[in-house]
Design an enzyme around this catalytic site. Structure first.
Site, PDB file in Angstrom:
ATOM      1  N   GLU A 472       5.642   2.580   4.830  1.00 60.60           N
ATOM      2  CA  GLU A 472       4.357   2.670   4.129  1.00 60.60           C
ATOM      3  C   GLU A 472       3.301   2.009   4.996  1.00 60.60           C
ATOM      4  O   GLU A 472       2.582   2.676   5.723  1.00 60.60           O
ATOM      5  CB  GLU A 472       4.454   2.006   2.748  1.00 60.60           C
ATOM      6  CG  GLU A 472       3.253   2.297   1.871  1.00 60.60           C
ATOM      7  CD  GLU A 472       3.519   1.946   0.408  1.00 60.60           C
ATOM      8  OE1 GLU A 472       2.567   2.008  -0.373  1.00 60.60           O
ATOM      9  OE2 GLU A 472       4.680   1.622   0.055  1.00 60.60           O
ATOM     10  N   GLU A 752       6.192  -8.429  -3.700  1.00 64.78           N
ATOM     11  CA  GLU A 752       5.540  -7.345  -4.428  1.00 64.78           C
ATOM     12  C   GLU A 752       5.805  -7.445  -5.921  1.00 64.78           C
ATOM     13  O   GLU A 752       4.938  -7.110  -6.730  1.00 64.78           O
ATOM     14  CB  GLU A 752       6.043  -6.001  -3.892  1.00 64.78           C
ATOM     15  CG  GLU A 752       5.415  -4.790  -4.531  1.00 64.78           C
ATOM     16  CD  GLU A 752       5.871  -3.488  -3.878  1.00 64.78           C
ATOM     17  OE1 GLU A 752       5.173  -2.481  -4.034  1.00 64.78           O
ATOM     18  OE2 GLU A 752       6.925  -3.497  -3.194  1.00 64.78           O
TER      19      GLU A 752
END
Length: 885
Positions: A472, A752
């Protein structure tokens, strides 16, 4: 003694490659209090002796931030020197400083569209380049006459490049030319290469890699997102003592060949075959070791010179060196190297082997519950580094055109027995000077600050990425805006943000919509990813980076040029929202809202707070920021216009999301946080809203269940509404979910997900489980502004007028820290016992501060300061006060 220190040019100390006249700044120091500049003399010259200044002006007033040198018009490719002398009122009377030590800056080309003559040359085969991620090399010879005075090389590439002159890598820059919206904007770097040249034949060379330009990238994992051929361009300007100039450029006469880098991509790592090395390939004086036919002609690639822009600073480089802490064998029998810190960068290995031997590592972040390598959260990213020997010997090697997010390295192959001393990790991120430090009596909070700092270092690699490890690593606008204030406390981010915000403008849609990621690599790839199909742009909280970050940076640095540069973009975004309102409520496509909040339905990433509420809250916030920006820039009509937009948005929020009794219709923590923090709560209902937020917190046992949009503001929403105890309690939670839970679990960066790794060692869903995701580290701003007590007075910027209001609590016995501002360093320490509290603080020269003690404080020792109701105003200097409460 009055001194002038830290002379800056566009907020950098020695930029090379400015394509405009910079703004100037400086700091003052002295041995007395209350230093206030009254006049400055600024000189600019082309020689360090200032024998013939090209600018010499007296500048009245106290401004030392972003000072304009009106009328100074720099030449291209020229080194300039500057110095400053100051007059100041001080507690010891009027003083005049000596001249500052000279600083220097170098200009780039001022009009690339007209001045750039160099071709972009490629060594890649047009028939095979689309599927290749192998490196290439290009080189060319040129002559230099005796009597060279200065030489400047302007270089860039489609792809990544390392630039060499006469066998020497020209700079310590890495991953150049960085990641921009290449089809609209490509940066070039300028280097003073005078010392690397000699009379006679010289050789320039470059090694290129696929990088962000053509490697596999993005949520759709497409390749060739910007083009399918790497290419290099160099324009070398030689300036001689006799006043003549020669220009050397890349052209079709150069040669190209394959590089020893046989594969390199951002996600997947790098492979190197030493059998393809050509020693001395970029040095004309070295014997040519290439076999016949190895070097071949190059082809030119078209790129418009009008889209070239100079980059003077803020380039990526190696920032930290971390030796391996240990090497061990996992229960699965695998050999793993532990560097003790999660980071972004690369591993350098020293290894002995023979022909055909291979040393191969795979970088990763965490160990699983059994103590084995946890690779699932990397998704498709291979994160390998592989070196193949050509002959017997010992080599030291590292990748060149990739980086990984990792704490650990799995030894996949190794000739002999690997030892810890064979491995060293090097961090890579944009060059930014540290701007803050924080410590307190609670070690876990210090660990949190450490983790926040390393989250920044790991994700500020040219663009503000969400994470550095998996497939990502995108410039998500939401993550960036959430963390921007904390980032400014921690590091000098002026250059970093001004560069990235320029790309945000480049990718902004014609209708004013702001893309979810910048650079918008997903622009032409909407297939295969649900978010790109349903909401590729215009997401509240994400697209608001267009307004929030410029305002935050202006407030932290006091330089309105960022507002001027971004103003049209800010207007376009707010106008976009206004154009997509129904009944004054902003609504557009799919909104992520309070993303990954813990109050989401099982199996969902969407928090319980309605996206209609979060969207309207951010609409009001952006409109308010824009009205304030217009006022700062002196745009009276726009101030009135956007103030009205803000009031309409706020009224619509109140009408839609409060009932007649003043109760929010959305009974979530985030709804109450945003209503309070964004000043969307009518004063008559504020106390009720605060009390309901406390109830919602109590219902969760004092834990947060907020997501991306609520979490950053939770502690501030509490402390700003006289709930300091609850804010401290929230910060200091050591169990899940809470900031200190991660620290107690051994985290060295911010995760996260609050429970990325659970107490039993099991993991959150591997599909989205980064252990280096800085967004929730946004609480760092509260550590500085409230726990430490460093802030600014209302209506000011750049810390010219600070508000120092330390707020002890949470059982902490002391806290201390500092923040480096454009004016200099503010420092503060408070410590308390059962009877009294001591506060020691420093205010930099040319600044002033308001000291606001705790409510109910009884001053014991004043250090000469006059207090009124626990408040005092002071000029620069260091002070210690004592009070009881």
């Amino acid at each position: 003694m009055l001194n002038v220190t830290k002379l800056t040019f566009d907020h950098e100390t020695a930029p090379v490659g400015l394509d405009h006249a910079p703004v100037f700044g400086w700091q003052l120091t002295g041995d007395c209090r209350d230093i206030r500049q009254t006049m400055a003399q600024l000189q600019i010259a082309m020689t360090p002796d200032f024998a013939a200044p090209v600018f010499d002006e007296l500048l009245p007033g106290k401004n030392s931030i972003a000072v304009q040198a009106a009328g100074f018009a720099p030449r291209a490719l020229t080194r300039y020197y500057a110095r400053v002398q100051i007059k100041a009122d001080t507690a010891a009377g009027l003083q005049t400083s000596d001249w500052s030590a000279p600083g220097s800056f170098v200009t780039a080309l001022l009009d690339p569209e007209r001045e750039w003559r160099a071709a972009f040359i490629s060594a890649e085969d047009a028939d095979t380049c689309r599927e290749s991620s192998a490196g290439t090399m290009v080189r060319g010879d040129f002559a230099v006459r005796p009597g060279i005075r200065a030489a400047y090389a302007c270089t860039t590439a489609l792809g990544l490049y390392n630039f060499y002159l006469n066998g020497t890598k020209v700079s310590t820059d890495e991953m150049t030319p960085g990641w921009t919206s290449y089809n609209r904007r490509l940066l070039y770097q300028t280097y003073d290469v005078t010392a690397l040249l000699h009379p006679g034949t010289n050789r320039a060379g470059a090694m290129l890699g696929a990088g962000w330009y053509k490697g596999v990238m993005g949520l759709t994992r497409a390749r060739n997102n910007y083009g399918d051929r790497t290419a290099f361009s160099m324009q070398l300007t030689l300036q001689y003592d006799d006043g003549t100039t020669e220009i050397v450029t890349t052209d079709a006469s150069w040669q190209g060949t394959i590089a020893p880098v046989t594969f390199s991509e951002i996600y997947h790592g790098e492979e190197y075959d030493a059998a393809l090395e050509l020693p001395g390939w970029a040095d004309a004086a070295a014997p040519d070791a290439a076999p016949a036919g190895r070097w071949h002609g190059v082809e030119t690639v078209t790129y418009p010179a009008a889209q070239l822009y100079a980059q003077a600073a803020g380039k990526v480089s190696v920032r930290n060196r971390l030796p391996a802490q240990r090497i061990f064998t996992t229960p699965a029998g695998e050999t793993v190297v532990d560097f003790g810190q999660n980071m972004a960068g690369r591993v350098e290995i020293t290894v002995t082997g023979g022909p055909g031997d291979v040393a191969e590592l795979r970088c990763f972040e965490e160990l699983d519950a059994d103590g084995n390598a946890y690779l699932a959260n990397l998704r498709k990213a291979r994160t390998i580094m592989r070196y193949k020997f050509a002959q017997l010997g010992t080599v030291t090697w590292h990748p060149q055109f990739t980086y990984m997010g990792f704490r650990y390295a799995l030894v996949v192959q190794w000739p002999g027995t690997p030892r810890a001393e064979n491995f060293t990790a090097y961090t890579l991120h944009t060059a930014m000077e540290p701007a803050g430090q924080f410590q307190c009596s609670e070690p876990l909070v210090n660990g949190l600050h450490h983790n926040i700092t390393w989250g920044l270092k790991s994700n500020f690699l040219d663009v503000p990425t969400d994470c550095p490890q998996r497939d990502e690593r995108l410039g998500w606008t939401g993550d960036a805006q959430i963390f921007s204030e904390t980032a400014c406390w921690l590091a000098d981010t002026w250059t970093f943000y001004t560069k990235w915000l320029t790309d945000l403008v480049a990718d902004q849609l014609p209708d004013g919509g702001v893309t979810d990621v910048v650079p918008n690599i997903e622009e032409h790839h909407t297939e295969g990813n649900w978010l790109m199909r349903t909401s590729p742009y215009g997401m509240s909280g994400w697209a608001d980076a267009a307004t929030i970050i410029p305002w935050v940076v202006y407030k932290m640095y006091g330089d309105a040029s960022i507002l001027r540069n971004q103003y049209a973009s800010m207007c376009r975004w707010v106008d976009f929202m206004t154009a997509h309102t129904r009944g004054d409520l902003f609504t557009f496509m799919t909104q992520l809202g309070d993303w990954v909040a813990l109050d989401a339905e099982p199996g969902s990433f969407f928090g319980a707070t309605p996206t209609a509420l979060t969207s309207q809250a951010y609409y009001a916030l952006s409109a308010r920021i824009l009205a304030l920006t217009a006022s700062v820039l002196g745009k009276a009509a726009d101030t009135e216009k956007y103030t009205a937009v803000y009031k309409n948005a706020k009224d619509a929020f109140i009408k839609s999301f409060f009932d007649a009794e003043g109760t929010l219709t959305a009974q979530t923590q985030t709804a109450h946080i945003l209503a309070l923090r964004f000043d969307l709560t009518p004063e008559k209902w504020r106390a009720k809203t605060v009390q309901r937020l406390l109830q919602l917190l109590d219902e969760r046992g004092g834990h947060l269940v907020t997501g991306f949009l609520g979490t950053p503001y939770f502690c501030a929403a509490l402390s700003e509404n006289d709930c300091l105890k609850q804010a401290y309690d929230l910060l200091l939670k050591k169990d899940f979910p809470g900031w200190l839970y991660q620290v107690a679990q051994g985290a060295t960066t911010v995760w996260e997900h609050w429970d990325g790794r659970r107490p039993d060692g099991t993991m959150w869903s591997a599909g989205m489980n980064s252990f280096n995701h800085y967004a929730y580290g946004a609480v760092g701003a509260w550590l500085y502004s409230t726990v430490l007590g460093l802030g600014q007075q209302a209506g000011t910027a750049g810390f010219a007028a600070a508000r120092l209001a330390p707020r002890p609590g949470g059982g902490l016995n002391w806290a201390e820290g500092w923040h480096e501002t454009p004016l200099g360093r503010y420092a503060l320490r408070w410590e308390k016992d059962a009877v009294k509290t001591n506060v020691t603080f420093s205010v930099p020269a040319n600044a002033e501060a308001e000291l606001v003690l705790e409510p109910g404080a009884q001053v014991i020792a004043t250090d000469g300061i006059a207090f009124t109701n626990g408040t005092a105003r002071v000029g620069s200097g260091t002070y210690t006060v004592q009070y009881a409460k």
